[in-house]
Design a protein around this motif. Sequence first.
Motif, mmCIF file in Angstrom:
data_model
loop_
_atom_site.group_PDB
_atom_site.id
_atom_site.type_symbol
_atom_site.label_atom_id
_atom_site.label_comp_id
_atom_site.label_asym_id
_atom_site.label_seq_id
_atom_site.Cartn_x
_atom_site.Cartn_y
_atom_site.Cartn_z
ATOM 1 N N ALA A 39 0.788 -0.888 0.568
ATOM 2 C CA ALA A 39 0.061 -0.376 -0.462
ATOM 3 C C ALA A 39 1.191 1.074 -0.202
ATOM 4 O O ALA A 39 0.984 2.510 -0.794
ATOM 5 C CB ALA A 39 -0.824 -0.201 0.975
ATOM 6 N N HIS A 92 0.210 4.147 -2.904
ATOM 7 C CA HIS A 92 0.160 5.424 -2.768
ATOM 8 C C HIS A 92 2.009 6.790 -2.582
ATOM 9 O O HIS A 92 1.250 6.841 -2.019
ATOM 10 C CB HIS A 92 -0.647 5.615 -0.854
ATOM 11 C CG HIS A 92 -1.818 4.444 -0.627
ATOM 12 N ND1 HIS A 92 -2.649 4.571 -1.473
ATOM 13 C CD2 HIS A 92 -1.827 3.559 -0.298
ATOM 14 C CE1 HIS A 92 -3.788 4.141 -2.078
ATOM 15 N NE2 HIS A 92 -3.764 2.773 -0.758
ATOM 16 N N LYS A 146 -5.069 6.702 4.228
ATOM 17 C CA LYS A 146 -5.275 5.787 3.843
ATOM 18 C C LYS A 146 -5.236 4.396 4.135
ATOM 19 O O LYS A 146 -5.660 3.384 4.703
ATOM 20 C CB LYS A 146 -4.659 5.612 2.651
ATOM 21 C CG LYS A 146 -5.403 6.590 1.583
ATOM 22 C CD LYS A 146 -5.145 6.567 0.037
ATOM 23 C CE LYS A 146 -5.899 7.199 -0.828
ATOM 24 N NZ LYS A 146 -7.508 6.283 -1.714
ATOM 25 N N LYS A 182 -6.431 2.607 7.687
ATOM 26 C CA LYS A 182 -7.394 1.754 7.292
ATOM 27 C C LYS A 182 -7.283 0.437 6.858
ATOM 28 O O LYS A 182 -7.830 -1.091 6.818
ATOM 29 C CB LYS A 182 -8.563 1.842 6.023
ATOM 30 C CG LYS A 182 -9.003 3.683 6.710
ATOM 31 C CD LYS A 182 -10.010 3.863 5.141
ATOM 32 C CE LYS A 182 -10.450 5.287 5.297
ATOM 33 N NZ LYS A 182 -10.566 6.447 4.082
ATOM 34 N N SER A 202 -1.695 -6.606 -5.426
ATOM 35 C CA SER A 202 -2.019 -5.605 -4.242
ATOM 36 C C SER A 202 -2.950 -4.323 -6.204
ATOM 37 O O SER A 202 -2.533 -3.635 -6.453
ATOM 38 C CB SER A 202 -0.370 -4.248 -4.438
ATOM 39 O OG SER A 202 -0.798 -3.500 -3.784
ATOM 40 N N ASN A 206 -6.432 -1.640 -5.896
ATOM 41 C CA ASN A 206 -6.906 -0.293 -5.249
ATOM 42 C C ASN A 206 -7.347 0.086 -3.572
ATOM 43 O O ASN A 206 -6.708 0.912 -3.458
ATOM 44 C CB ASN A 206 -7.938 0.739 -5.908
ATOM 45 C CG ASN A 206 -7.263 0.798 -7.365
ATOM 46 O OD1 ASN A 206 -6.047 1.478 -7.494
ATOM 47 N ND2 ASN A 206 -8.432 0.916 -8.521
ATOM 48 N N LYS A 207 -8.003 -1.192 -3.131
ATOM 49 C CA LYS A 207 -8.962 -1.310 -2.200
ATOM 50 C C LYS A 207 -8.351 -2.166 -1.263
ATOM 51 O O LYS A 207 -8.125 -2.295 -0.257
ATOM 52 C CB LYS A 207 -10.062 -1.052 -2.593
ATOM 53 C CG LYS A 207 -10.992 -0.418 -2.829
ATOM 54 C CD LYS A 207 -11.043 0.942 -2.012
ATOM 55 C CE LYS A 207 -12.080 2.685 -2.623
ATOM 56 N NZ LYS A 207 -11.449 3.352 -2.099
ATOM 57 N N VAL A 208 -7.539 -3.844 -1.955
ATOM 58 C CA VAL A 208 -7.584 -4.817 -1.188
ATOM 59 C C VAL A 208 -5.730 -5.446 -2.025
ATOM 60 O O VAL A 208 -5.170 -5.362 -3.243
ATOM 61 C CB VAL A 208 -8.171 -5.455 -2.287
ATOM 62 C CG1 VAL A 208 -8.579 -7.279 -1.552
ATOM 63 C CG2 VAL A 208 -9.496 -5.017 -1.376
ATOM 64 N N LEU A 260 -8.110 -5.514 3.641
ATOM 65 C CA LEU A 260 -8.104 -3.739 3.275
ATOM 66 C C LEU A 260 -6.826 -2.946 3.587
ATOM 67 O O LEU A 260 -6.556 -2.869 4.239
ATOM 68 C CB LEU A 260 -9.804 -3.764 4.084
ATOM 69 C CG LEU A 260 -9.674 -2.231 3.579
ATOM 70 C CD1 LEU A 260 -10.232 -2.163 2.319
ATOM 71 C CD2 LEU A 260 -11.745 -1.504 4.761
ATOM 72 N N CYS A 261 -6.978 -1.831 1.685
ATOM 73 C CA CYS A 261 -5.256 -1.134 1.988
ATOM 74 C C CYS A 261 -5.434 -0.130 1.265
ATOM 75 O O CYS A 261 -4.716 0.700 1.140
ATOM 76 C CB CYS A 261 -4.338 -1.671 1.872
ATOM 77 S SG CYS A 261 -4.407 -3.001 0.308
ATOM 78 N N GLY A 262 -6.681 0.494 1.310
ATOM 79 C CA GLY A 262 -7.315 1.499 1.018
ATOM 80 C C GLY A 262 -8.447 2.517 1.084
ATOM 81 O O GLY A 262 -8.714 3.166 1.130
#
Length: 156
Positions: A81, A85, A96, A99, A127, A129-131, A154-156
């Motif tokens: 993540a 990011h 972000k 979470k 990896s 956008n969100k998971v 969950l990483c985003g």
Amino acid sequence: MTTAPFELTADLHDALQGFLERIPFNKVLGIELGEMTTQKVLMYLPMKPELIGNFLHGILHGGVISSLLDVAGGAMALIGAFERHQHLSGAERLSKLSKLGTIDLRVDYLRPGRGQRFTAQAVLLRSGNKVAVVRTELHSDDGTLVAVGTGTYLCG
């Protein structure tokens, strides 16, 4: 526009290590951080009497095994993540990454956890956008593969 290759700088490594070391449960288990790179995370767990699940045979508790796989997997997801990011400001990135959490964890227990020190190795499978999806292996000190896990975070 191209983005520079992501590097796990010393500052970022120290921030990750500090974050993981502040989690009380990690301290209770006695998890030790090893190598953390963009390719893998290594963590160690010394055996102690409080972690025994089968007192007749002195083997590591299954809950401890799954916890170690989850912590190593979560650390690898966090590194992934960070890479995704890196274009964000520090505050946006922190928002972000705060979470981060486990969505799903599958553990296959392959052999009894016998030994004095265990090693968990996590690698990032994907990896998004969100998971993130991470594969983790747990080995005993003689190299025996004790368990494998696949975690979705969950990483985003």
